[in-house]
Motif scaffolding. Structure first.
Motif, PDB file in Angstrom:
ATOM      1  N   GLN A   1     -24.109 -41.832  60.016  1.00 12.91           N
ATOM      2  CA  GLN A   1     -25.066 -42.297  61.026  1.00 12.91           C
ATOM      3  C   GLN A   1     -25.553 -41.157  61.931  1.00 12.91           C
ATOM      4  N   PHE A   2     -25.245 -39.922  61.558  1.00 12.55           N
ATOM      5  CA  PHE A   2     -25.598 -38.774  62.396  1.00 12.55           C
ATOM      6  C   PHE A   2     -27.105 -38.688  62.655  1.00 12.55           C
TER       7      PHE A   2
ATOM      8  N   ALA B   1     -15.517 -34.515  67.162  1.00  9.62           N
ATOM      9  CA  ALA B   1     -14.962 -35.624  66.381  1.00  9.62           C
ATOM     10  C   ALA B   1     -13.601 -35.986  66.945  1.00  9.62           C
ATOM     11  N   LYS B   2     -13.290 -37.266  66.833  1.00  8.28           N
ATOM     12  CA  LYS B   2     -11.986 -37.751  67.274  1.00  8.28           C
ATOM     13  C   LYS B   2     -11.687 -39.027  66.517  1.00  8.28           C
ATOM     14  N   ASP B   3     -10.489 -39.114  66.010  1.00  7.47           N
ATOM     15  CA  ASP B   3     -10.041 -40.321  65.303  1.00  7.47           C
ATOM     16  C   ASP B   3     -10.974 -40.712  64.158  1.00  7.47           C
ATOM     17  N   GLY B   4     -11.506 -39.716  63.460  1.00  2.00           N
ATOM     18  CA  GLY B   4     -12.358 -39.980  62.309  1.00  2.00           C
ATOM     19  C   GLY B   4     -13.796 -40.346  62.634  1.00  2.00           C
ATOM     20  N   LEU B   5     -14.162 -40.325  63.911  1.00  2.00           N
ATOM     21  CA  LEU B   5     -15.540 -40.612  64.312  1.00  2.00           C
ATOM     22  C   LEU B   5     -16.136 -39.373  64.971  1.00  2.00           C
ATOM     23  N   ASN B   6     -17.432 -39.271  64.933  1.00  6.90           N
ATOM     24  CA  ASN B   6     -18.167 -38.127  65.480  1.00  6.90           C
ATOM     25  C   ASN B   6     -18.871 -38.527  66.765  1.00  6.90           C
ATOM     26  N   TYR B   7     -19.210 -37.523  67.558  1.00  5.96           N
ATOM     27  CA  TYR B   7     -20.041 -37.768  68.733  1.00  5.96           C
ATOM     28  C   TYR B   7     -20.938 -36.562  68.949  1.00  5.96           C
ATOM     29  N   ILE B   8     -21.993 -36.805  69.686  1.00  6.26           N
ATOM     30  CA  ILE B   8     -22.997 -35.783  69.985  1.00  6.26           C
ATOM     31  C   ILE B   8     -23.340 -35.902  71.465  1.00  6.26           C
ATOM     32  N   GLU B   9     -23.580 -34.775  72.106  1.00 14.55           N
ATOM     33  CA  GLU B   9     -24.190 -34.766  73.425  1.00 14.55           C
ATOM     34  C   GLU B   9     -25.403 -33.850  73.363  1.00 14.55           C
ATOM     35  N   LEU B  10     -26.526 -34.341  73.827  1.00 18.00           N
ATOM     36  CA  LEU B  10     -27.720 -33.518  73.985  1.00 18.00           C
ATOM     37  C   LEU B  10     -27.837 -33.171  75.462  1.00 18.00           C
ATOM     38  N   TRP B  11     -27.956 -31.898  75.755  1.00 17.45           N
ATOM     39  CA  TRP B  11     -28.093 -31.402  77.127  1.00 17.45           C
ATOM     40  C   TRP B  11     -29.484 -30.812  77.289  1.00 17.45           C
ATOM     41  N   PHE B  12     -30.231 -31.337  78.260  1.00 23.35           N
ATOM     42  CA  PHE B  12     -31.586 -30.871  78.538  1.00 23.35           C
ATOM     43  C   PHE B  12     -31.619 -30.318  79.968  1.00 23.35           C
ATOM     44  N   ALA B  13     -32.070 -29.072  80.125  1.00 22.31           N
ATOM     45  CA  ALA B  13     -32.256 -28.520  81.455  1.00 22.31           C
ATOM     46  C   ALA B  13     -33.507 -29.159  82.049  1.00 22.31           C
ATOM     47  N   VAL B  14     -33.387 -29.644  83.285  1.00 17.25           N
ATOM     48  CA  VAL B  14     -34.504 -30.332  83.945  1.00 17.25           C
ATOM     49  C   VAL B  14     -34.623 -29.844  85.390  1.00 17.25           C
ATOM     50  N   ARG B  15     -35.779 -30.081  85.960  1.00 19.51           N
ATOM     51  CA  ARG B  15     -36.003 -29.803  87.388  1.00 19.51           C
ATOM     52  C   ARG B  15     -36.889 -30.910  87.944  1.00 19.51           C
ATOM     53  N   LYS B  16     -36.801 -31.101  89.252  1.00 21.03           N
ATOM     54  CA  LYS B  16     -37.617 -32.121  89.903  1.00 21.03           C
ATOM     55  C   LYS B  16     -39.085 -31.836  89.633  1.00 21.03           C
ATOM     56  N   ALA B  17     -39.824 -32.889  89.325  1.00 19.45           N
ATOM     57  CA  ALA B  17     -41.260 -32.745  89.042  1.00 19.45           C
ATOM     58  C   ALA B  17     -42.034 -32.603  90.326  1.00 19.45           C
TER      59      ALA B  17
END
Length: 71
Positions: free
Chosen positions: A20-21, A55-71
């Protein structure tokens, strides 16, 4: 590696099986660009984003990090 100081919008996934990646990462990008960014009062800092995988306990995870600033 040095990570520059910014405000970061972090989009974590739920734990998921490897097959499901693609769907999971696509959903995270969609949430950032079409749901969060247009309404949050922030803009993305060009060229600064990264992905964290794990990955942990046979499952995967992802984090997306986006640099942002106040508009």
């Amino acid at each position: 590696m040095t990570i520059p100081a910014h405000t970061w919008a972090i989009f974590p996934s739920e734990p998921h099986p490897w097959n499901q990646f693609d769907e999971t990462i696509e959903t995270l990008y969609k949430r950032f660009y079409t749901e969060w960014l247009p309404t949050a009062g922030y803009e993305q800092v060009r060229g600064i984003e990264f992905k964290m995988y794990g990955a942990k306990d046979g499952l995967n995870y992802i984090e997306l990090w986006f640099a942002v600033r106040k508009a």
